[in-house]
Write a protein that holds these residues in place. Structure first.
Motif, PDB file in Angstrom:
ATOM      1  N   GLY A 110       0.515  -1.308  -0.057  1.00  0.00           N
ATOM      2  CA  GLY A 110       0.063  -0.072   0.130  1.00  0.00           C
ATOM      3  C   GLY A 110       0.905   1.314  -0.070  1.00  0.00           C
ATOM      4  O   GLY A 110       2.186   1.217   0.119  1.00  0.00           O
ATOM      5  N   THR A 111       0.294   1.903   0.046  1.00  0.00           N
ATOM      6  CA  THR A 111       1.331   3.756  -0.303  1.00  0.00           C
ATOM      7  C   THR A 111       1.091   4.668   0.676  1.00  0.00           C
ATOM      8  O   THR A 111       2.061   5.391   0.998  1.00  0.00           O
ATOM      9  CB  THR A 111       0.663   4.202  -1.874  1.00  0.00           C
ATOM     10  N   ARG A 112      -0.375   3.995   1.552  1.00  0.00           N
ATOM     11  CA  ARG A 112       0.278   5.443   2.536  1.00  0.00           C
ATOM     12  C   ARG A 112       0.536   4.555   3.915  1.00  0.00           C
ATOM     13  O   ARG A 112      -0.222   3.229   4.251  1.00  0.00           O
ATOM     14  CB  ARG A 112      -1.539   5.455   2.907  1.00  0.00           C
ATOM     15  N   THR A 113       0.835   5.675   4.572  1.00  0.00           N
ATOM     16  CA  THR A 113       1.709   5.108   5.680  1.00  0.00           C
ATOM     17  C   THR A 113       0.984   5.238   7.027  1.00  0.00           C
ATOM     18  O   THR A 113      -0.132   5.731   7.179  1.00  0.00           O
ATOM     19  CB  THR A 113       3.356   5.455   5.924  1.00  0.00           C
ATOM     20  N   TRP A 114       1.672   4.032   8.102  1.00  0.00           N
ATOM     21  CA  TRP A 114       0.709   4.567   8.923  1.00  0.00           C
ATOM     22  C   TRP A 114       1.088   6.163  10.335  1.00  0.00           C
ATOM     23  O   TRP A 114       0.041   6.672  10.530  1.00  0.00           O
ATOM     24  CB  TRP A 114       1.708   3.168  10.351  1.00  0.00           C
ATOM     25  N   GLU A 115       1.884   6.378   9.201  1.00  0.00           N
ATOM     26  CA  GLU A 115       2.607   8.330   9.862  1.00  0.00           C
ATOM     27  C   GLU A 115       1.023   8.929   9.352  1.00  0.00           C
ATOM     28  O   GLU A 115       1.054   9.799  10.126  1.00  0.00           O
ATOM     29  CB  GLU A 115       4.020   7.693  10.006  1.00  0.00           C
ATOM     30  N   ASP A 116       1.080   8.435   8.190  1.00  0.00           N
ATOM     31  CA  ASP A 116      -0.075   9.712   7.859  1.00  0.00           C
ATOM     32  C   ASP A 116      -1.511   9.236   8.203  1.00  0.00           C
ATOM     33  O   ASP A 116      -1.996  10.146   9.229  1.00  0.00           O
ATOM     34  CB  ASP A 116      -0.156   9.139   6.206  1.00  0.00           C
ATOM     35  N   TYR A 117      -1.742   7.921   8.574  1.00  0.00           N
ATOM     36  CA  TYR A 117      -2.983   7.488   9.482  1.00  0.00           C
ATOM     37  C   TYR A 117      -2.918   8.441  10.275  1.00  0.00           C
ATOM     38  O   TYR A 117      -4.378   8.460  10.223  1.00  0.00           O
ATOM     39  CB  TYR A 117      -2.946   6.137   9.553  1.00  0.00           C
ATOM     40  N   VAL A 118      -2.574   8.175  11.452  1.00  0.00           N
ATOM     41  CA  VAL A 118      -1.843   8.728  12.755  1.00  0.00           C
ATOM     42  C   VAL A 118      -1.979  10.233  12.357  1.00  0.00           C
ATOM     43  O   VAL A 118      -2.776  11.516  13.465  1.00  0.00           O
ATOM     44  CB  VAL A 118      -0.961   8.428  13.463  1.00  0.00           C
TER      45      VAL A 118
END
Ligand SMILES: NC(=O)c1ccc[n+]([C@@H]2O[C@H](COP(=O)([O-])OP(=O)(O)OC[C@H]3O[C@@H](n4cnc5c(N)ncnc54)[C@H](OP(=O)(O)O)[C@@H]3O)[C@@H](O)[C@H]2O)c1
Length: 258
Positions: free
Chosen positions: A239-247
């Protein structure tokens, strides 16, 4: 126009997939245990896959079934019911979401998901199965649950590859709109994190402070986790979206909520 039945189309993942298949010009039916009238052009049907009443009518005239419904128990039973109804109705393609390491981890949930996967793979309906890592939402909710305790139990040696539900939705829509492809590569997130790292980011984002207590996961599951046997480190789709983006998104939502 082709018709797609999305089971679990009201869930975390399903809600993101439905607009994508609708935008591709498909007629969309959604199956879950509750009816809805959202005025969005989707036909919502209330069918419990574990009981199967109304399932034949739900798959009648359907070209593709995208099977996303799932719960803590009984997925193998519900999926068998769905597969049998799809066979009777002459469905042309059945797409199923499974879980990474489904054939390795000795937990009841994974055994049930493996039974579901086997029902699809043994079906006479042409199928596609993708095994997907834990969603960011799942990692967040897990951290939220353990942070309710005064001291957070922290399983040591457990690492995850959380993936964004939007990346999963895009991949599932692509698979559903494509040809049957069998077992396709796993879908995982872009990075690997320990449970402690995920929990730390949750605590920072929500401004909470907790002590944590490392817990050794016992038995076969512990051995698998400590050897990273639950991860897909090679050959996966990423996937392209990171955990950091989500947080960061969750943090701004928490701040806006005051
Ligand atoms: N979350 C993760 O980290 C993760 C990772 C890999 C794979 N998966 C798989 O991805 C799928 C979707 O996960 P999710 O997180 O989006 O789940 P979710 O938010 O819990 O949504 C589950 C959906 O299934 C429906 N459902 C549950 N039991 C049902 C039943 N007996 N009959 C009919 N509908 C039923 C629910 O609607 P009602 O409650 O209204 O019935 C809901 O629409 C599941 O199969 C899950 O195993 C999840």
């Amino acid at each position: 126009m082709s018709t797609i039945l999305v089971t679990g189309g009201t869930g975390t993942l399903g809600r993101q997939v439905v607009p994508l298949v609708q935008a591709a010009g498909w007629d969309v039916r959604v199956l879950s245990r509750h009816t809805h009238d959202r005025g969005d052009g989707v036909e919502y049907l209330a069918v419990d896959l574990l009981r199967a009443d109304g399932l034949d009518a739900a798959v009648d005239g359907v070209d593709v079934v995208l099977h996303l419904a799932g719960g803590p128990k009984g997925d193998e039973v519900g999926t068998r019911n769905l597969v049998q109804a799809a066979e009777r109705a002459g469905v042309k393609h059945l797409v199923h979401i499974s879980v990474t390491a489904v054939d390795k981890l000795p937990f009841t949930y994974f055994k049930s998901k493996l039974g579901a996967e086997e029902a699809v793979r043994g079906s006479s309906v042409p199928w596609t199965v993708v095994r997907v890592a834990q969603f960011h939402d799942f990692a967040w909710k897990t951290a939220q649950a353990i942070a309710k305790l005064p001291v957070m139990p922290m399983p040591s040696g457990v690492r995850l590859q959380p993936v964004d539900a939007r990346d999963v939705a895009e991949r599932l829509a692509e698979l559903a709109l494509g040809e049957p492809a069998g077992l396709v590569p796993d879908l995982v997130g872009p990075k690997v994190y320990s449970m402690a790292e995920l929990a730390r980011d949750y605590l920072n984002a929500t401004g909470k402070h907790r002590l944590s207590l490392p817990i050794r996961v016992p038995g076969k599951a512990g051995k698998i986790y400590r050897a990273d046997g639950n991860l897909t480190l090679r050959g996966a789709d990423v996937g392209t979206r990171t955990w950091e983006d989500y947080v960061a998104e969750r943090t701004s939502a928490v701040r806006q909520a005051g």
